[in-house]
Design an enzyme around this catalytic site. Structure first.
Site, PDB file in Angstrom:
ATOM      1  N   CYS A  36       0.837  -1.214   0.000  1.00 34.19           N
ATOM      2  CA  CYS A  36       0.000   0.000   0.000  1.00 34.19           C
ATOM      3  C   CYS A  36       0.867   1.258   0.000  1.00 34.19           C
ATOM      4  O   CYS A  36       0.550   2.247  -0.666  1.00 34.19           O
ATOM      5  CB  CYS A  36      -0.920   0.022   1.217  1.00 34.19           C
ATOM      6  SG  CYS A  36      -2.000  -1.410   1.338  1.00 34.19           S
TER       7      CYS A  36
HETATM    8  C1  BEZ Z   1       0.561  -4.603   1.834  1.00 36.17           C
HETATM    9  O1  BEZ Z   1       0.112  -3.498   1.532  1.00 36.17           O
HETATM   10  O2  BEZ Z   1       1.752  -4.837   1.772  1.00 36.17           O
HETATM   11  C2  BEZ Z   1      -0.350  -5.708   2.266  1.00 36.17           C
HETATM   12  C3  BEZ Z   1      -1.536  -5.409   2.896  1.00 36.17           C
HETATM   13  C4  BEZ Z   1      -2.352  -6.437   3.312  1.00 36.17           C
HETATM   14  C5  BEZ Z   1      -1.971  -7.757   3.092  1.00 36.17           C
HETATM   15  C6  BEZ Z   1      -0.788  -8.037   2.418  1.00 36.17           C
HETATM   16  C7  BEZ Z   1       0.032  -7.004   2.008  1.00 36.17           C
END
Ligand code: BEZ
Length: 220
Positions: A45
């Protein structure tokens, strides 16, 4: 009931990092991209929000307003924004909705309980100036989106809206386009001064209308 292409994008009020908004009023006459991310302070994210911020000139050029969303609270968004700026080299320059009560997530069906019953998946909605949903895509939490692909689809949608052309497989900006079947050959002749190639009665190819010399000199 879940949303479908052509539905009116549900209106809502929400708290965002840039203050409270009423969605339709905030969109005004612009196109919109509403996208959710699973959670603040997560690696994928963080890269997505930074990259989307870097694309702001591209979204502005296309008259598109971008807005993010997760179910994290506002103070978390603000705190995380510092990390995005530090690690991605850009400040977040669009509002991010704090959807703590999941009002917007539920309206747009952004929580998929069989994937995760707490957090939003990576949803993307492209909304036209008529407030209708033009595109919906859903990615898993572990896969960062390709926001250049979102721009590519917006380019295609805007070509269809403005010039009555569709775009073929793997189309990129500047490539030839396809005249929509709704136009007769006579209408196409009048509409496309650069002409078209009739491969089949239903497959008529024309140069991208907003890149032709005729368009350039008409708009000069
Ligand atoms: C991420 O943004 O890295 C992420 C968020 C939720 C689950 C897996 C990865």
């Amino acid at each position: 009931m879940s949303l479908r292409l052509g539905d009116t994008a549900p209106d809502f009020t929400a708290q965002t990092t840039e203050g409270p908004i009423s969605f339709h009023e905030w969109l005004g006459d612009s196109w919109g991209v509403l996208f959710s991310h699973p959670k603040d302070f997560t690696p994928v994210c963080t890269t997505e929000l930074g990259y989307t911020a870097k694309l702001k000139p591209e979204f502005d050029k296309r008259n598109v307003k971008v807005i993010g969303l997760s179910v994290d609270p506002l103070d978390s968004h603000h705190e995380w924004a510092k990390d995005v700026a530090e690690t991605q080299g850009t400040a977040i320059n669009f509002p991010v909705i704090a959807d703590e009560d999941r009002k917007v997530s539920d309206l747009y069906d952004m929580i998929h309980p069989n994937a995760d019953d707490t957090f939003t998946v990576r949803s993307v909605f492209v909304i036209g100036p008529d407030k209708k949903i033009k595109l919906m895509i859903t990615y898993p939490a572990s896969t960062g989106r390709d926001f250049n692909e979102i721009l590519r689809v917006i380019d295609s949608l805007q070509l269809t809206a403005n010039f009555s052309v569709a775009t073929p497989v793997n189309w990129r900006d500047g490539d030839d386009c396809i005249i929509v079947p709704a136009l007769s050959d006579e209408e196409a002749e009048a509409k496309f001064p650069a002409g078209f190639r009739k491969v089949k009665p239903y497959l008529r190819i024309t140069p991208q209308p907003n890149k032709t010399e005729e368009t350039d000199s008409a708009s000069a």
